[in-house]
Design a protein around this motif. Sequence first.
Motif, PDB file in Angstrom:
ATOM      1  N   GLY A 412       0.776  -1.233   0.000  1.00  0.00           N
ATOM      2  CA  GLY A 412       0.000   0.000   0.000  1.00  0.00           C
ATOM      3  C   GLY A 412       0.803   1.277   0.000  1.00  0.00           C
ATOM      4  N   ALA A 413       1.748   1.417   0.956  1.00  0.00           N
ATOM      5  CA  ALA A 413       2.527   2.647   1.054  1.00  0.00           C
ATOM      6  C   ALA A 413       3.379   2.860  -0.188  1.00  0.00           C
ATOM      7  CB  ALA A 413       3.407   2.603   2.303  1.00  0.00           C
ATOM      8  N   THR A 414       4.010   1.795  -0.665  1.00  0.00           N
ATOM      9  CA  THR A 414       4.840   1.904  -1.867  1.00  0.00           C
ATOM     10  C   THR A 414       3.987   2.204  -3.093  1.00  0.00           C
ATOM     11  OG1 THR A 414       6.449   0.346  -0.943  1.00  0.00           O
ATOM     12  CG2 THR A 414       6.522   0.695  -3.310  1.00  0.00           C
ATOM     13  N   LYS A 415       2.805   1.627  -3.170  1.00  0.00           N
ATOM     14  CA  LYS A 415       1.923   1.859  -4.308  1.00  0.00           C
ATOM     15  C   LYS A 415       1.518   3.325  -4.398  1.00  0.00           C
ATOM     16  CE  LYS A 415      -2.186  -0.070  -6.531  1.00  0.00           C
ATOM     17  NZ  LYS A 415      -3.278  -1.070  -6.421  1.00  0.00           N
ATOM     18  N   GLU A 416       1.248   3.945  -3.264  1.00  0.00           N
ATOM     19  CA  GLU A 416       0.886   5.371  -3.253  1.00  0.00           C
ATOM     20  C   GLU A 416       2.048   6.231  -3.753  1.00  0.00           C
ATOM     21  OE1 GLU A 416      -0.447   6.507   0.586  1.00  0.00           O
ATOM     22  OE2 GLU A 416      -2.149   5.116   0.605  1.00  0.00           O
ATOM     23  N   LYS A 417       3.269   5.888  -3.323  1.00  0.00           N
ATOM     24  CA  LYS A 417       4.441   6.650  -3.761  1.00  0.00           C
ATOM     25  C   LYS A 417       4.700   6.450  -5.249  1.00  0.00           C
ATOM     26  CE  LYS A 417       6.496   6.434   0.829  1.00  0.00           C
ATOM     27  NZ  LYS A 417       7.513   5.817   1.701  1.00  0.00           N
ATOM     28  N   VAL A 418       4.476   5.233  -5.732  1.00  0.00           N
ATOM     29  CA  VAL A 418       4.631   4.954  -7.167  1.00  0.00           C
ATOM     30  C   VAL A 418       3.651   5.802  -7.967  1.00  0.00           C
ATOM     31  CG1 VAL A 418       4.291   3.213  -8.956  1.00  0.00           C
ATOM     32  CG2 VAL A 418       5.582   2.641  -6.897  1.00  0.00           C
ATOM     33  N   SER A 419       2.410   5.894  -7.500  1.00  0.00           N
ATOM     34  CA  SER A 419       1.394   6.686  -8.201  1.00  0.00           C
ATOM     35  C   SER A 419       1.780   8.160  -8.252  1.00  0.00           C
ATOM     36  CB  SER A 419       0.033   6.535  -7.509  1.00  0.00           C
ATOM     37  OG  SER A 419      -0.400   5.193  -7.538  1.00  0.00           O
ATOM     38  N   GLU A 420       2.285   8.681  -7.150  1.00  0.00           N
ATOM     39  CA  GLU A 420       2.711  10.083  -7.120  1.00  0.00           C
ATOM     40  C   GLU A 420       3.887  10.320  -8.061  1.00  0.00           C
ATOM     41  OE1 GLU A 420       3.003  12.333  -3.470  1.00  0.00           O
ATOM     42  OE2 GLU A 420       1.904  10.756  -2.393  1.00  0.00           O
ATOM     43  N   LEU A 421       4.826   9.386  -8.069  1.00  0.00           N
ATOM     44  CA  LEU A 421       5.985   9.532  -8.952  1.00  0.00           C
ATOM     45  C   LEU A 421       5.574   9.490 -10.424  1.00  0.00           C
ATOM     46  CD1 LEU A 421       8.610   7.342  -7.060  1.00  0.00           C
ATOM     47  CD2 LEU A 421       8.847   9.778  -7.592  1.00  0.00           C
ATOM     48  N   LEU A 422       4.631   8.612 -10.762  1.00  0.00           N
ATOM     49  CA  LEU A 422       4.164   8.544 -12.144  1.00  0.00           C
ATOM     50  C   LEU A 422       3.541   9.868 -12.587  1.00  0.00           C
ATOM     51  CD1 LEU A 422       2.621   4.954 -12.285  1.00  0.00           C
ATOM     52  CD2 LEU A 422       4.568   5.790 -13.603  1.00  0.00           C
ATOM     53  N   LYS A 423       2.801  10.519 -11.694  1.00  0.00           N
ATOM     54  CA  LYS A 423       2.205  11.816 -12.024  1.00  0.00           C
ATOM     55  C   LYS A 423       3.297  12.871 -12.239  1.00  0.00           C
ATOM     56  CE  LYS A 423      -2.049  10.943  -9.420  1.00  0.00           C
ATOM     57  NZ  LYS A 423      -2.848  11.339  -8.233  1.00  0.00           N
ATOM     58  N   LEU A 424       4.349  12.812 -11.392  1.00  0.00           N
ATOM     59  CA  LEU A 424       5.430  13.790 -11.511  1.00  0.00           C
ATOM     60  C   LEU A 424       6.223  13.602 -12.809  1.00  0.00           C
ATOM     61  CD1 LEU A 424       6.768  13.760  -7.817  1.00  0.00           C
ATOM     62  CD2 LEU A 424       5.644  15.681  -8.964  1.00  0.00           C
ATOM     63  N   LEU A 425       6.420  12.347 -13.213  1.00  0.00           N
ATOM     64  CA  LEU A 425       7.231  12.069 -14.403  1.00  0.00           C
ATOM     65  C   LEU A 425       6.439  12.107 -15.696  1.00  0.00           C
ATOM     66  CD1 LEU A 425       9.479   9.095 -13.161  1.00  0.00           C
ATOM     67  CD2 LEU A 425       9.818  11.548 -12.878  1.00  0.00           C
ATOM     68  N   ASN A 426       5.118  12.017 -15.597  1.00  0.00           N
ATOM     69  CA  ASN A 426       4.293  11.938 -16.804  1.00  0.00           C
ATOM     70  C   ASN A 426       4.439  13.171 -17.703  1.00  0.00           C
ATOM     71  OD1 ASN A 426       2.233  10.543 -18.375  1.00  0.00           O
ATOM     72  ND2 ASN A 426       0.871  12.224 -17.749  1.00  0.00           N
ATOM     73  N   GLY A 427       4.719  14.315 -17.122  1.00  0.00           N
ATOM     74  CA  GLY A 427       4.829  15.540 -17.900  1.00  0.00           C
ATOM     75  C   GLY A 427       6.005  15.578 -18.851  1.00  0.00           C
ATOM     76  N   TYR A 428       6.966  14.652 -18.673  1.00  0.00           N
ATOM     77  CA  TYR A 428       8.159  14.666 -19.531  1.00  0.00           C
ATOM     78  C   TYR A 428       8.051  13.717 -20.722  1.00  0.00           C
ATOM     79  CZ  TYR A 428      10.157  17.021 -15.474  1.00  0.00           C
ATOM     80  OH  TYR A 428      10.396  17.904 -14.457  1.00  0.00           O
ATOM     81  N   ARG A 429       6.951  12.998 -20.838  1.00  0.00           N
ATOM     82  CA  ARG A 429       6.831  11.979 -21.877  1.00  0.00           C
ATOM     83  C   ARG A 429       6.881  12.576 -23.280  1.00  0.00           C
ATOM     84  NH1 ARG A 429       1.784   8.288 -20.853  1.00  0.00           N
ATOM     85  NH2 ARG A 429       2.754   7.163 -22.590  1.00  0.00           N
ATOM     86  N   ALA A 430       6.320  13.770 -23.455  1.00  0.00           N
ATOM     87  CA  ALA A 430       6.240  14.353 -24.795  1.00  0.00           C
ATOM     88  C   ALA A 430       7.537  15.011 -25.240  1.00  0.00           C
ATOM     89  CB  ALA A 430       5.105  15.380 -24.836  1.00  0.00           C
ATOM     90  N   SER A 431       8.394  15.364 -24.287  1.00  0.00           N
ATOM     91  CA  SER A 431       9.573  16.158 -24.649  1.00  0.00           C
ATOM     92  C   SER A 431      10.910  15.451 -24.458  1.00  0.00           C
ATOM     93  CB  SER A 431       9.588  17.457 -23.821  1.00  0.00           C
ATOM     94  OG  SER A 431       9.595  17.157 -22.433  1.00  0.00           O
ATOM     95  N   LEU A 432      10.932  14.318 -23.746  1.00  0.00           N
ATOM     96  CA  LEU A 432      12.210  13.663 -23.431  1.00  0.00           C
ATOM     97  C   LEU A 432      12.246  12.235 -23.931  1.00  0.00           C
ATOM     98  CD1 LEU A 432      12.782  14.853 -19.744  1.00  0.00           C
ATOM     99  CD2 LEU A 432      13.867  15.754 -21.804  1.00  0.00           C
TER     100      LEU A 432
END
Length: 447
Positions: A412-432
């Motif tokens: 549970g705790a790790t899954k929540e952190k994974v979800s937050e990290l995916l949101k933070l990194l998602n913005g770079y998909r189009a440019s990097l």
Amino acid sequence: MASARRKQRFISRLPFAKRISIADSPAAELHVPAAFRCPISLDLMKDPVTLQTGITYDRRSIETWLETGNLTCPVTKQALKDDDLVPNHSLRRMIQDWCVAHRSLGIERIPTPRIPVTPAQVLELLSGVSFASRRGHHARCRELVGNFKALGKESERNRRCIVSGGGSRVLSACFSELATEACEKSRAALMEDILSALTVFFPLDQNSCHQLGSHKSVDFIVSVLQSGDLDARLNAVLVLKELVSSLPPERIDVLAKTNGLIEALVKLIEKPISPRSTKAALVAAFHLITSGEKTAARFVEMGIIPTVLEAVVDSERSLCEKALAVLDGTLSCSRGREVAYGHALAVPVLVKKMFRVSEMATEFAVSALWKLCKNEKKEGGGRGRRGECSREAYQVGGFQKLLLLVQVGCNGATKEKVSELLKLLNGYRASLECAETMDFRRLKKSF
């Protein structure tokens, strides 16, 4: 001569059932007399002992039976009034003679077992240690402490008997008393011997940890960590790990203020003397770091972050887990994150260790990366450009690995952190573009 013939005639009349493969001829097998086999394990008895019911068993097998709460004889099912085990010397000698007679077939002679220590003997030895220590008879005390260590290493039964008799408490009390005395060579040698003996009787109880946690006791342990020989330093860090693993956080926070303790642990990790000492130092450092932010910051100032990052790169699983735990702990403080932001290996190593190590390593790696990426905007990333950490995590394959973690599942705790990290990194998909995380050759180290 006549006695030997009688033994041989007795052996020849015994029934045979169990067989032993002969080393020289795998196809051939040697029959073992049924009376030589333990009724529980059906193996050749190495240390035959007899219960009050008259049935003989191998000591290890019947002790395991009794320790699991069984209070009956396995063969007769009779209730046992006591668990006294009487060595069957006659049968043991016949088994040894049988082994010698078949030595040419690859059968090794079973050595004569040592008689286990008794509670009365333990009490006598403990009294001797206390008396010799109080009287300042350091040579005699060292001899008795050595006896304790030898007995504890001889067998698990001896170790349990000494522990239940209060062996670790008495040794710890002697150590604490000696720590308050004037420094002299014989006293220091005795204290090092006590540390060595204590490592045989882990885990230590609360009373023992209280004695070892005194200010003077910890001062001596630190002095051994700093200037002792290799064996003494190993024993000191093992005892320290046991100590901080057992104390409450408030006591650990006080212990962390001991002069030279943090420096000694960091040095032991940076310049390891053995894998065992490095792992013990990492565990001790983890408990100290998680006791308070000020202690974590002191570890950071001593250079713990670059040290553990290098340790993680090519370490085996157990050491990697412990190093990642220490790294995750230091990133809970702002100073730790500041140093990690400026280290070229921090993000690539964390992304690399998300998979193919262990579930525990994954949890620590995700937690550490989450702390870095979550705080970089308000802390400026430490590199002069906000978002640098998240950008790098995406470039070295962090986004893909986080997606895989979601697919394979995590707690549970790790899954929540994974979800937050995916949101933070998602913005770079189009440019990097994403680089291969295993290729660190293009990275310029900051050391």
